[in-house]
Design a protein around this motif. Structure first.
Motif: not given
Length: 260
Positions: A192-212
């Protein structure tokens, strides 16, 4: 607005693991992602594992960051949980909690959430002990190697959980399929493969840094899995409830599939 081409990449640049946990997974009043990133996955996995047909000897966790809350249900169904991480900071953060070291991130709020979801609040202490004991195998992996865990050769897994890792490591949708294929090779037929993901996401931020982040929709994720030989048993879409500019995802997708 920042140029997307300047966004950092999770597996290439790493991030501040504690900052990420504080922003997205903590019990602080300012943490607004609880419904989407804590409660929805925990409810979904509790239901999946309590059904009794997803079990075995080895579960591989190929997930983003240094999360543990998605493994509470899994530890009841597998003899060994092998956690694969792409960077040392995540490994150190996880091991700090597993070994109960001073300064470890506090996951008590998620343990309480889990036993409340199960209706077994009297098992709170036992649950944290069980999860810690099941997470003794935390292994560094290199996503670009044919054997990602070289020099260790892992036996085929009965189950893989992958939570938000594909979103973060993939440059584009072709990359998504390439990495999904590599993950699939770690799973035995029928597993079995159990997958979680985000739809329509282009970035997320950690602290002051933006990630692809790679942007996908439900149709793409379904076709990607089916194209790699998976049969989808369940698919749920959880629409975003949080209001924040830390990240721009539209919804969370959860899929349970098994390998032909």
């Amino acid at each position: 607005m920042m140029d997307p081409s300047t966004y950092k990449r999770y597996h290439l640049h790493g991030h501040d693991t504690r900052q990420f946990l504080d922003q997205y997974l903590s019990d602080k009043a300012a943490m607004i992602f609880g419904e989407d990133i804590l409660i929805f996955p925990m409810k979904s996995l509790t239901k999946a594992f309590s059904a009794g047909h997803i079990n075995g000897d080895i579960l591989l966790d190929l997930s983003f960051g240094s999360m543990v809350h998605h493994l509470y249900s899994a530890c009841e169904c597998f003899k060994h949980i092998v956690v694969l991480k792409v960077n040392d900071r995540c490994i150190l953060e996880l091991k700090r909690w597993v070994d109960k070291r001073t300064g470890a991130f506090h996951w008590g709020h998620t343990a309480k959430l889990h036993v409340d979801i199960e209706g077994k609040s009297h098992q709170l202490e036992d649950k944290e002990v069980k999860v810690r004991s099941s997470m003794q195998h935390v292994v560094k992996c290199d996503l670009e190697k044919e054997n990602m865990t070289e020099p260790i050769v892992l036996p085929p897994a009965d189950c893989i959980i992958s939570a938000w890792l594909l979103d973060a490591i993939c440059k584009d949708q072709d990359d998504y399929i390439r990495y999904l294929r590599k993950f699939s090779r770690l799973l035995k037929p029928g597993g079995h493969f159990l997958l979680f993901g985000c739809l329509g996401m282009t970035y997320y931020t950690v602290g002051k840094d933006k990630f692809h982040a790679v942007s996908c929709d439900e149709d793409f994720v379904r076709k990607a899995l089916e194209g790699e030989g998976f049969i989808i048993d369940e698919c749920k879409i959880h629409k975003r409830t949080s209001v924040s500019d830390l990240t721009d995802y539209k919804a969370i997708i959860y899929i349970v599939a098994h390998k032909k």
